[in-house]
Each structure stands twice: as structure tokens, then as C-alpha cells.
Design a protein around this motif. Structure first.
Motif, PDB file in Angstrom:
ATOM      1  N   SER A 156     -63.498 -67.738 -50.721  1.00 25.15           N
ATOM      2  CA  SER A 156     -62.086 -67.505 -50.419  1.00 25.15           C
ATOM      3  C   SER A 156     -61.907 -66.873 -49.112  1.00 25.15           C
ATOM      4  CB  SER A 156     -61.240 -67.139 -51.741  1.00 25.15           C
ATOM      5  OG  SER A 156     -61.588 -67.816 -52.396  1.00 25.15           O
ATOM      6  N   ALA A 165     -62.575 -68.094 -46.408  1.00 29.90           N
ATOM      7  CA  ALA A 165     -61.734 -69.180 -45.907  1.00 29.90           C
ATOM      8  C   ALA A 165     -60.727 -68.897 -45.762  1.00 29.90           C
ATOM      9  CB  ALA A 165     -61.085 -70.554 -47.315  1.00 29.90           C
ATOM     10  N   LEU A 166     -59.374 -67.856 -45.241  1.00 28.94           N
ATOM     11  CA  LEU A 166     -58.680 -66.510 -44.964  1.00 28.94           C
ATOM     12  C   LEU A 166     -58.983 -66.859 -43.045  1.00 28.94           C
ATOM     13  CD1 LEU A 166     -57.182 -65.447 -48.014  1.00 28.94           C
ATOM     14  CD2 LEU A 166     -56.684 -67.609 -46.794  1.00 28.94           C
ATOM     15  N   ASP A 173     -61.454 -68.379 -41.080  1.00 28.80           N
ATOM     16  CA  ASP A 173     -61.013 -69.148 -40.582  1.00 28.80           C
ATOM     17  C   ASP A 173     -59.833 -69.295 -40.706  1.00 28.80           C
ATOM     18  OD1 ASP A 173     -64.257 -71.673 -41.427  1.00 28.80           O
ATOM     19  OD2 ASP A 173     -63.500 -70.842 -39.465  1.00 28.80           O
ATOM     20  N   GLN A 174     -59.395 -69.837 -41.324  1.00 34.62           N
ATOM     21  CA  GLN A 174     -57.019 -69.970 -41.072  1.00 34.62           C
ATOM     22  C   GLN A 174     -57.004 -69.567 -39.858  1.00 34.62           C
ATOM     23  OE1 GLN A 174     -54.539 -70.723 -44.859  1.00 34.62           O
ATOM     24  NE2 GLN A 174     -54.127 -68.733 -43.819  1.00 34.62           N
ATOM     25  N   GLU A 180     -58.046 -70.321 -36.958  1.00 36.42           N
ATOM     26  CA  GLU A 180     -57.685 -71.860 -36.328  1.00 36.42           C
ATOM     27  C   GLU A 180     -56.300 -71.268 -35.385  1.00 36.42           C
ATOM     28  OE1 GLU A 180     -58.543 -74.868 -36.360  1.00 36.42           O
ATOM     29  OE2 GLU A 180     -60.899 -73.590 -35.924  1.00 36.42           O
ATOM     30  N   ILE A 191     -44.219 -65.213 -37.117  1.00 37.07           N
ATOM     31  CA  ILE A 191     -44.818 -65.872 -38.340  1.00 37.07           C
ATOM     32  C   ILE A 191     -45.954 -64.487 -38.554  1.00 37.07           C
ATOM     33  CG2 ILE A 191     -46.037 -66.913 -39.333  1.00 37.07           C
ATOM     34  CD1 ILE A 191     -44.687 -69.439 -38.132  1.00 37.07           C
ATOM     35  N   PRO A 215     -46.597 -71.181 -43.407  1.00 39.11           N
ATOM     36  CA  PRO A 215     -44.959 -70.212 -42.639  1.00 39.11           C
ATOM     37  C   PRO A 215     -44.833 -71.221 -41.069  1.00 39.11           C
ATOM     38  CG  PRO A 215     -47.282 -69.183 -42.540  1.00 39.11           C
ATOM     39  CD  PRO A 215     -47.566 -69.792 -43.851  1.00 39.11           C
ATOM     40  N   PHE A 216     -46.596 -71.906 -40.476  1.00 37.82           N
ATOM     41  CA  PHE A 216     -45.912 -72.988 -39.682  1.00 37.82           C
ATOM     42  C   PHE A 216     -45.388 -74.030 -40.396  1.00 37.82           C
ATOM     43  CE2 PHE A 216     -48.610 -69.717 -36.975  1.00 37.82           C
ATOM     44  CZ  PHE A 216     -49.219 -68.967 -37.344  1.00 37.82           C
ATOM     45  N   LEU A 219     -56.726 -69.658 -54.075  1.00 44.74           N
ATOM     46  CA  LEU A 219     -56.273 -69.733 -52.776  1.00 44.74           C
ATOM     47  C   LEU A 219     -55.176 -70.892 -52.216  1.00 44.74           C
ATOM     48  CD1 LEU A 219     -58.241 -69.223 -50.482  1.00 44.74           C
ATOM     49  CD2 LEU A 219     -59.390 -71.265 -50.621  1.00 44.74           C
ATOM     50  N   THR A 220     -54.940 -70.540 -51.239  1.00 42.40           N
ATOM     51  CA  THR A 220     -53.485 -70.977 -50.820  1.00 42.40           C
ATOM     52  C   THR A 220     -54.685 -70.890 -49.157  1.00 42.40           C
ATOM     53  OG1 THR A 220     -51.702 -71.266 -51.495  1.00 42.40           O
ATOM     54  CG2 THR A 220     -51.552 -71.756 -49.864  1.00 42.40           C
ATOM     55  N   LEU A 221     -53.975 -72.536 -48.809  1.00 42.23           N
ATOM     56  CA  LEU A 221     -55.245 -73.169 -47.353  1.00 42.23           C
ATOM     57  C   LEU A 221     -54.417 -73.761 -46.362  1.00 42.23           C
ATOM     58  CD1 LEU A 221     -57.506 -71.258 -45.468  1.00 42.23           C
ATOM     59  CD2 LEU A 221     -58.688 -72.998 -47.277  1.00 42.23           C
ATOM     60  N   PHE A 222     -54.198 -73.135 -45.186  1.00 45.45           N
ATOM     61  CA  PHE A 222     -54.383 -74.433 -43.870  1.00 45.45           C
ATOM     62  C   PHE A 222     -54.491 -74.670 -42.924  1.00 45.45           C
ATOM     63  CE2 PHE A 222     -51.492 -71.007 -42.221  1.00 45.45           C
ATOM     64  CZ  PHE A 222     -51.357 -70.269 -42.276  1.00 45.45           C
ATOM     65  N   GLU A 223     -54.565 -75.559 -41.824  1.00 44.66           N
ATOM     66  CA  GLU A 223     -54.737 -75.611 -40.310  1.00 44.66           C
ATOM     67  C   GLU A 223     -56.400 -76.144 -41.001  1.00 44.66           C
ATOM     68  OE1 GLU A 223     -55.314 -75.060 -37.703  1.00 44.66           O
ATOM     69  OE2 GLU A 223     -53.289 -73.771 -37.564  1.00 44.66           O
ATOM     70  N   ARG A 267     -58.988 -77.627 -40.244  1.00 44.94           N
ATOM     71  CA  ARG A 267     -60.255 -77.731 -39.030  1.00 44.94           C
ATOM     72  C   ARG A 267     -61.145 -76.484 -40.199  1.00 44.94           C
ATOM     73  NH1 ARG A 267     -57.789 -78.643 -35.410  1.00 44.94           N
ATOM     74  NH2 ARG A 267     -57.874 -80.177 -33.549  1.00 44.94           N
ATOM     75  N   ALA A 268     -59.730 -75.682 -40.894  1.00 42.38           N
ATOM     76  CA  ALA A 268     -60.573 -74.140 -41.840  1.00 42.38           C
ATOM     77  C   ALA A 268     -60.762 -74.667 -43.178  1.00 42.38           C
ATOM     78  CB  ALA A 268     -59.161 -73.291 -41.418  1.00 42.38           C
ATOM     79  N   ARG A 292     -64.304 -76.755 -43.267  1.00 41.15           N
ATOM     80  CA  ARG A 292     -65.437 -75.807 -43.304  1.00 41.15           C
ATOM     81  C   ARG A 292     -65.458 -75.105 -44.661  1.00 41.15           C
ATOM     82  NH1 ARG A 292     -64.463 -75.239 -38.166  1.00 41.15           N
ATOM     83  NH2 ARG A 292     -62.550 -73.813 -37.912  1.00 41.15           N
ATOM     84  N   TYR A 293     -64.348 -74.298 -45.168  1.00 41.28           N
ATOM     85  CA  TYR A 293     -63.739 -74.637 -46.476  1.00 41.28           C
ATOM     86  C   TYR A 293     -64.793 -75.370 -47.617  1.00 41.28           C
ATOM     87  CZ  TYR A 293     -62.057 -73.102 -51.234  1.00 41.28           C
ATOM     88  OH  TYR A 293     -61.970 -73.205 -52.602  1.00 41.28           O
TER      89      TYR A 293
END
Lengths: 209, 216
Positions: free
Chosen positions: A92, A95-96, A98-99, A102, A147, B51-52, B63-67, B69-70, B73-74
Motif C-alpha cells: 500500500s 502504491a502511494l 507510485d501515485q 505519477e 494540492i 484532490p486533482f 487504500l484510496t489510490l488515484f493516477e 498508471r499507479a 502497477r499496484y
């Protein structure tokens, strides 16, 4: 074992990103200079390494790799367990990381690197900085930094309370924005972004560049 | 265990990239519509997730995930060992996957998304297509595709002889380019790019997703 070879230019932000990462991971390397002003990057010898004709590229044994953000992911993964941990401690957290990597690549870098291009590259090629373009891109950078300000008010670093690739990716470009383009106010006017910048830019590895 | 929740929009390329990946990894999910046409992505409820203010965003447990491409990969890492392997088999192969993923994100996506935006989105918002911008970006995209042509003459897929995230990332925008923007010749005029496109776009996991992307 042969050392990692980095083909790049010491002033290139993407090259500096890779060198910073190698140093954080305590990995030995050789730097092979690619003379951008002489057009080396567009010559067949370099295009054989990277058909896109941009720096850097690395060679690690049989592997040739380009795109700085892919190179640093590779290094952070291969050398997990040595030097600074740059990928967080679990799936996890990674993943963050990576986020936010990006976010840097898709939202921060395009306007920031346009400002750098207008300020540094255009005059070298005999043209004039387009101030309207700079202004427009400063506005875009500022929206992203707002942001970041919110994020960094809750989290010491971008991906969490640990330094990672996501923070590292911001170093080269932001350094130029402040020290070459005179745009330091976008950082210093935001309390948490300013504190974050002070922290990451004062890491011993970064100070040595 | 709660299914992964995908907050997205059916016509969004980034959303469809994630849905295709979930299909490839055989992972169940719930789709939650974020209606871009009513500005749902700019409302506080969605901004609290991302937020974007863009789609998609996923929720997987805590887990909250954005983008996108990320997210890809996750999913590819978390679900390694089920469904299609999307990261190659060795660390070096994985590095090449990341390299071509970055090429998509940094060199392919900017021109192709400008072309698609100008041709498909701008007129729907009441504006007119900037033909000069389209031409300029077709030229840029052409140069990138020439490099793909050379690469794909030596390698079945972008990262090697295995399908990976790098190929998957190209599906949604190329789908619009070919099927809705009338620019299919960019693909079909390049022998190896064309063969690669035919191969990846005929994967059943993609075909299911492409159903969401029919344009009037």
C-alpha cells in the motif's frame, strides 16, 4: 561486477534524478558524458542506447534502460535493503509512492519543465523567453502546489511519513525553478511545501550536487 | 473481502485502462459512476478521494489510490500470480515494462490525448477543433510511432516477447484514435505497429471494456 554506467549530462534534470537515486541507494556508478551542445544525443552511437535521443540512459550488465522515472524504480527495487528505502514498507505504501510519482510526472513536471525550457534553453538557442508562456505555466504549477500544501499539512512527505522516490523526483526541477528561474516564491509562500522543500533539499546526497 | 471500488466514467480513457487491467488480473470490482457531464468530479465528495478532481480513483480496503498508471502497477503487483502476468518474469523485464510505460506516459500520451481531445471533446463542449494543433500533434505522434515500428520489428510486444502493462496502457487512447478520430492510418501504415495493435486490441479483456467507449 561492472559498475552501472550512466550516459547523461550533469546539468540535465533527468540525469540528476538518476544520480541522486544511485547515491541514496549507495550504488557505485560511472558517468559517461553525453555532450548535448554538440548534439551527441542525436548521433547513432547514443540512439543505439536510447532511440528517443534524450538523456539519461543506463547500462547495468546486459540491461540498457532509459526514462529516468523507470530507471529510479528499477534501482529502488534492485537495491532494496541497501541505502535509503525509497519505496515505503508495504504494498500500500509503495502504491502511494507510485501515485505521487505519477503526479510529479503528469501534473508537476509538464508546467515546471516548460518554465525551465523557456528560461534556460530558448535563449541558448538564440530565441527569447516567452513570458506569457512562463506566466501560464507558473499558474499551473501553483495549482498543483496548492494540492501539495494540503497533502503536506497532513503528511511529512508526499507518500506518507517516509521519504520516497516521489519526493526525490521533485528535486532537480524544483532546484532550478528556485535557483535559476527566480520562482522560489511559489515554494516559500506555502508553509508546508516550504518545510518539505527545506527538508528534502538539505539531504546530504542532494547537497553534494 | 469487499470488492475493489472503481470511481470512474465509462468514456474516460484512464478509467478504461484500469478496468482492462482488473479484467486481465481476474479481479472483481464495483464500478461507481462519477458523471463528468454534471461536474461530479469537481464536487467535494469526489475531491475527498482525489484532490486533482480527475477520474479514476480506486478504493481497496483502507487504500484510496488515484493516477491510472499507479493503479495499474499496484494491481499488477498485488495480484501477481493470478490472471495475466503484466510485469514480465525477471527484474530486468520488469524494468523494461516500466521504461515503456514511461514512454507511453511521457511521449505517446501527450500528443494522442491532444488529438483525441480536439477531435472528440472540444466540439461536444461547443468549441471548434483546432486543426493546426491536431496536425502538429499528428507529426509528434508519428515520430514516436516510427520508434515503436523499429522496436516492434524486433520484439513482439513493447517490453519484450510478452504482453505487459506497457502495451495495455496504449489501448484506450489508440482505440479512440483509430475508431473515433479517423486517424487509423497512423497505425495501419506501420506494418509492425499495425500487427501489434491488431493483437492487443483483440484481447477479450479489452474488447469487454471497449464496449463502454462507443462514440456516437
Amino acid at each position: 561486477m561492472a559498475m552501472i554506467k550512466v550516459h547523461g549530462h550533469h546539468l540535465s534534470t533527468a540525469t540528476r534524478l538518476v544520480l541522486c537515486c544511485l547515491e541514496e541507494k549507495q550504488v557505485d556508478y560511472e558517468l559517461a558524458f553525453v555532450d548535448l551542445s554538440a548534439g551527441d544525443h542525436k548521433q547513432p552511437q547514443y540512439l543505439a542506447l536510447n532511440p528517443f535521443g534524450v538523456v539519461p540512459s543506463i547500462q547495468d550488465g546486459d540491461l540498457t534502460l532509459f526514462e529516468s522515472r523507470a530507471v529510479i524504480k528499477y534501482l529502488a527495487t534492485k537495491y532494496r535493503g541497501q541505502g535509503t528505502e525509497l519505496l515505503g514498507n508495504n504494498v500500500s505504501e509503495q502504491a502511494l509512492v507510485d501515485q505521487w510519482c505519477e503526479v510529479e510526472g503528469q501534473s508537476f513536471n509538464p508546467p515546471a519543465s516548460t518554465i525551465l525550457f523557456q528560461t534556460f534553453v530558448v535563449p541558448i538557442k538564440g530565441g527569447r523567453t516567452d513570458e506569457a508562456v512562463v506566466k501560464m505555466n507558473v499558474e499551473k504549477v501553483v495549482k498543483v502546489l496548492d494540492i501539495y500544501e494540503e497533502r503536506l499539512s497532513k503528511s511529512k512527505y508526499l507518500a506518507g511519513d517516509f521519504f520516497s522516490l516521489a519526493d526525490l523526483q521533485h528535486l532537480p526541477c524544483t532546484e532550478y525553478l528556485i535557483n535559476g528561474c527566480g520562482k522560489g516564491d511559489v515554494i516559500s509562500s506555502r508553509k508546508h511545501v516550504k518545510a518539505w522543500w527545506k527538508d528534502i533539499s538539505s539531504r546530504p546526497v542532494e547537497e553534494s550536487h | 473481502m469487499a470488492a475493489i471500488k472503481v470511481h470512474g466514467f465509462h468514456a474516460s480513457t484512464a478509467t478504461n485502462m484500469v478496468l482492462c487491467c482488473l479484467n486481465e488480473k481476474q479481479v472483481e470490482y464495483d464500478f461507481v459512476l462519477v458523471d463528468l457531464l454534471t461536474g461530479a468530479h469537481k464536487k467535494p465528495q469526489y475531491l475527498a478521494l482525489n484532490p486533482f478532481g480527475v477520474v479514476p480513483t480506486i478504493q481497496d480496503g483502507d487504500l484510496t489510490l488515484f493516477e491510472s498508471r499507479a493503479i495499474l502497477r499496484y494491481l499488477a503487483q498485488k495480484f501477481k500470480g493470478q490472471g495475466t502476468d503484466l510485469l514480465g518474469s525477471t527484474l530486468s523485464e520488469e524494468a523494461l515494462v516500466y521504461q515503456w510505460c514511461e514512454v507511453e506516459g511521457q511521449s505517446f500520451n501527450p500528443p494522442v490525448s491532444t488529438i483525441v481531445s480536439q477531435i472528440l471533446v472540444v466540439p461536444r463542449r461547443g468549441g471548434s477543433t483546432d486543426e493546426a494543433a491536431v496536425e502538429m500533434n499528428i507529426e509528434k505522434l508519428g515520430k514516436v510511432l516510427d520508434i515503436y515500428e523499429e522496436r516492434l520489428s524486433k520484439s513482439k510486444y513493447l517490453a519484450g516477447d510478452f504482453f505487459s502493462l506497457a502495451d495495455l496502457q496504449h489501448l484506450p487512447h489508440t482505440h479512440y484514435l483509430v475508431n473515433a478520430c479517423g486517424k487509423g492510418d497512423l497505425i495501419s501504415s506501420r506494418k509492425h505497429v499495425n500487427a501489434w495493435w491488431e493483437d492487443i486490441s483483440s484481447r477479450p479483456t479489452w474488447q469487454k471494456v471497449a464496449e463502454n467507449m462507443k462514440v456516437n
